[in-house]
Design a protein around this motif. Structure first.
Motif, PDB file in Angstrom:
ATOM      1  N   ARG A  55      56.829  95.181  28.007  1.00 41.99           N
ATOM      2  CA  ARG A  55      55.712  94.621  27.310  1.00 41.99           C
ATOM      3  C   ARG A  55      56.110  94.967  25.789  1.00 41.99           C
ATOM      4  O   ARG A  55      57.106  95.424  25.609  1.00 41.99           O
ATOM      5  CB  ARG A  55      54.728  95.752  27.065  1.00 41.99           C
ATOM      6  CG  ARG A  55      53.909  95.891  29.367  1.00 41.99           C
ATOM      7  CD  ARG A  55      53.270  94.619  29.095  1.00 41.99           C
ATOM      8  NE  ARG A  55      52.662  94.586  30.529  1.00 41.99           N
ATOM      9  CZ  ARG A  55      51.559  94.963  30.964  1.00 41.99           C
ATOM     10  NH1 ARG A  55      50.771  95.332  29.939  1.00 41.99           N
ATOM     11  NH2 ARG A  55      51.478  94.613  32.541  1.00 41.99           N
ATOM     12  N   ARG A  56      54.948  94.088  25.582  1.00 37.59           N
ATOM     13  CA  ARG A  56      55.927  94.051  23.859  1.00 37.59           C
ATOM     14  C   ARG A  56      55.399  95.209  23.004  1.00 37.59           C
ATOM     15  O   ARG A  56      54.232  94.998  22.950  1.00 37.59           O
ATOM     16  CB  ARG A  56      55.666  92.887  23.307  1.00 37.59           C
ATOM     17  CG  ARG A  56      56.122  92.151  21.888  1.00 37.59           C
ATOM     18  CD  ARG A  56      55.234  90.947  21.304  1.00 37.59           C
ATOM     19  NE  ARG A  56      55.588  90.407  19.747  1.00 37.59           N
ATOM     20  CZ  ARG A  56      55.648  90.690  18.601  1.00 37.59           C
ATOM     21  NH1 ARG A  56      54.638  92.088  19.038  1.00 37.59           N
ATOM     22  NH2 ARG A  56      55.753  90.884  17.281  1.00 37.59           N
ATOM     23  N   ILE A  57      55.873  96.516  22.366  1.00 36.05           N
ATOM     24  CA  ILE A  57      56.001  97.240  21.647  1.00 36.05           C
ATOM     25  C   ILE A  57      56.549  97.330  20.347  1.00 36.05           C
ATOM     26  O   ILE A  57      57.924  97.815  20.572  1.00 36.05           O
ATOM     27  CB  ILE A  57      55.412  98.288  22.598  1.00 36.05           C
ATOM     28  CG1 ILE A  57      54.923  98.264  23.314  1.00 36.05           C
ATOM     29  CG2 ILE A  57      54.937  99.605  21.778  1.00 36.05           C
ATOM     30  CD1 ILE A  57      53.603  98.420  23.667  1.00 36.05           C
ATOM     31  N   PRO A  58      56.417  96.851  19.642  1.00 33.96           N
ATOM     32  CA  PRO A  58      56.821  96.849  18.117  1.00 33.96           C
ATOM     33  C   PRO A  58      56.705  98.302  17.685  1.00 33.96           C
ATOM     34  O   PRO A  58      55.715  98.692  17.461  1.00 33.96           O
ATOM     35  CB  PRO A  58      56.389  95.728  16.812  1.00 33.96           C
ATOM     36  CG  PRO A  58      55.088  95.237  17.931  1.00 33.96           C
ATOM     37  CD  PRO A  58      54.650  96.077  19.046  1.00 33.96           C
ATOM     38  N   PRO A 112      57.483 101.342  18.389  1.00 32.31           N
ATOM     39  CA  PRO A 112      57.315 102.235  19.053  1.00 32.31           C
ATOM     40  C   PRO A 112      57.538 103.848  18.184  1.00 32.31           C
ATOM     41  O   PRO A 112      56.011 105.078  18.737  1.00 32.31           O
ATOM     42  CB  PRO A 112      57.558 102.599  20.556  1.00 32.31           C
ATOM     43  CG  PRO A 112      59.284 101.464  20.798  1.00 32.31           C
ATOM     44  CD  PRO A 112      59.173 100.954  19.204  1.00 32.31           C
ATOM     45  N   ARG A 168      56.497 101.933  28.519  1.00 27.13           N
ATOM     46  CA  ARG A 168      56.258 100.215  28.245  1.00 27.13           C
ATOM     47  C   ARG A 168      57.057  99.848  27.867  1.00 27.13           C
ATOM     48  O   ARG A 168      56.606  98.857  29.044  1.00 27.13           O
ATOM     49  CB  ARG A 168      54.551 100.416  27.639  1.00 27.13           C
ATOM     50  CG  ARG A 168      54.581 100.060  27.606  1.00 27.13           C
ATOM     51  CD  ARG A 168      52.320  99.940  27.244  1.00 27.13           C
ATOM     52  NE  ARG A 168      51.352  98.540  27.443  1.00 27.13           N
ATOM     53  CZ  ARG A 168      50.659  98.414  28.196  1.00 27.13           C
ATOM     54  NH1 ARG A 168      50.593  99.575  29.054  1.00 27.13           N
ATOM     55  NH2 ARG A 168      49.636  97.865  28.811  1.00 27.13           N
ATOM     56  N   LYS A 169      57.520  99.748  27.068  1.00 29.49           N
ATOM     57  CA  LYS A 169      58.838  98.457  26.226  1.00 29.49           C
ATOM     58  C   LYS A 169      59.507  98.535  27.336  1.00 29.49           C
ATOM     59  O   LYS A 169      59.945  97.299  27.026  1.00 29.49           O
ATOM     60  CB  LYS A 169      59.045  99.083  24.978  1.00 29.49           C
ATOM     61  CG  LYS A 169      60.031  98.518  24.200  1.00 29.49           C
ATOM     62  CD  LYS A 169      60.583  98.333  22.305  1.00 29.49           C
ATOM     63  CE  LYS A 169      61.121  97.056  21.926  1.00 29.49           C
ATOM     64  NZ  LYS A 169      61.865  98.251  20.926  1.00 29.49           N
ATOM     65  N   SER A 170      59.921  99.596  28.201  1.00 28.92           N
ATOM     66  CA  SER A 170      61.376  99.310  28.481  1.00 28.92           C
ATOM     67  C   SER A 170      60.990  98.065  29.948  1.00 28.92           C
ATOM     68  O   SER A 170      61.738  98.171  31.044  1.00 28.92           O
ATOM     69  CB  SER A 170      62.023 100.984  29.333  1.00 28.92           C
ATOM     70  OG  SER A 170      61.004 101.537  29.884  1.00 28.92           O
ATOM     71  N   LEU A 180      54.621 104.846  24.862  1.00 26.02           N
ATOM     72  CA  LEU A 180      54.898 103.725  24.757  1.00 26.02           C
ATOM     73  C   LEU A 180      56.667 102.877  24.685  1.00 26.02           C
ATOM     74  O   LEU A 180      57.098 101.518  25.452  1.00 26.02           O
ATOM     75  CB  LEU A 180      54.821 103.692  22.688  1.00 26.02           C
ATOM     76  CG  LEU A 180      53.404 103.445  22.693  1.00 26.02           C
ATOM     77  CD1 LEU A 180      53.521 104.097  21.017  1.00 26.02           C
ATOM     78  CD2 LEU A 180      52.487 102.782  23.335  1.00 26.02           C
TER      79      LEU A 180
END
Length: 189
Positions: free
Chosen positions: A119-122, A124, A114-116, A111
């Motif tokens: 992508r928007r991952i509130p 993680p 993915r955020k890096s 996660l």
């Protein structure tokens, strides 16, 4: 749109899936493996090996740079907590601690990756904790339908504790590292 944002994310999800498959395989292979490892000496040796591997995984997950003195102290403290926690648990609970710590680490790292990649991952860490915990609940619920397994709500609690300890350890070390980095930056200004 591709499912994965990078080859690293794909690798991390693959590793998480392999850990998940291993956890679920123990639902069916647990009895034969338990008989194979009847000797307390063998169990102790396997336990120590796995504990070292889990500790190494948490360290690798948490450390990207050379640790400072404060980080080393925090790492030693976290290690002491894990060891004391392990010593208080029976063998089945110890396996939960190991399995779900590793699962949570892989999900969390996937996660974060993915955020890096934009992508928007509130939150993680919270998402990894919830996903890992729900897998633990599913694992325990499957045991309701297996004649040689027992559903135990305490196991759900141990899964949650393992997950929280693994992700919490990462968050504590990341916080210490951030404070150290900020402190170094302020000194050079």
């Amino acid at each position: 749109m591709p499912v994965f944002t990078s080859a690293k994310e794909q690798r991390l999800w693959t590793w998480a899936l392999l850990v998940l498959l291993a956890i679920f395989a123990t639902l069916f292979l647990g009895q034969p493996l338990e008989q194979l490892f009847r000797s307390q000496d063998v169990r102790a040796a396997v336990f120590l090996l796995v504990m070292l591997l889990v500790g190494a995984a948490i360290l690798v997950h948490s450390l990207k740079t050379k640790p400072g003195k404060t980080e080393i102290v925090v790492l030693l403290g976290i290690t002491a907590v894990y060891i004391m926690f392990f010593l208080r648990l029976g063998m089945p609970e110890r396996s939960h601690l190991m399995e779900y710590s590793i699962l949570a680490i892989f999900i969390h790292k996937a996660l974060i990756e993915r955020k890096s990649q934009g992508r928007r991952i509130p939150l993680p860490a919270l998402l990894a904790l919830l996903a890992s915990f729900m897998i633990g609940v599913l694992d325990e619920c499957i045991q309701l339908f297996l004649p040689y397994r027992v559903f135990d709500p305490e196991d759900i609690l141990f899964n949650g504790l393992a997950i929280t300890m693994a992700i919490g350890s990462y968050l504590i070390l990341a916080w210490v590292r951030k404070k150290r980095s900020k402190s170094k930056t302020e000194k050079h200004e």
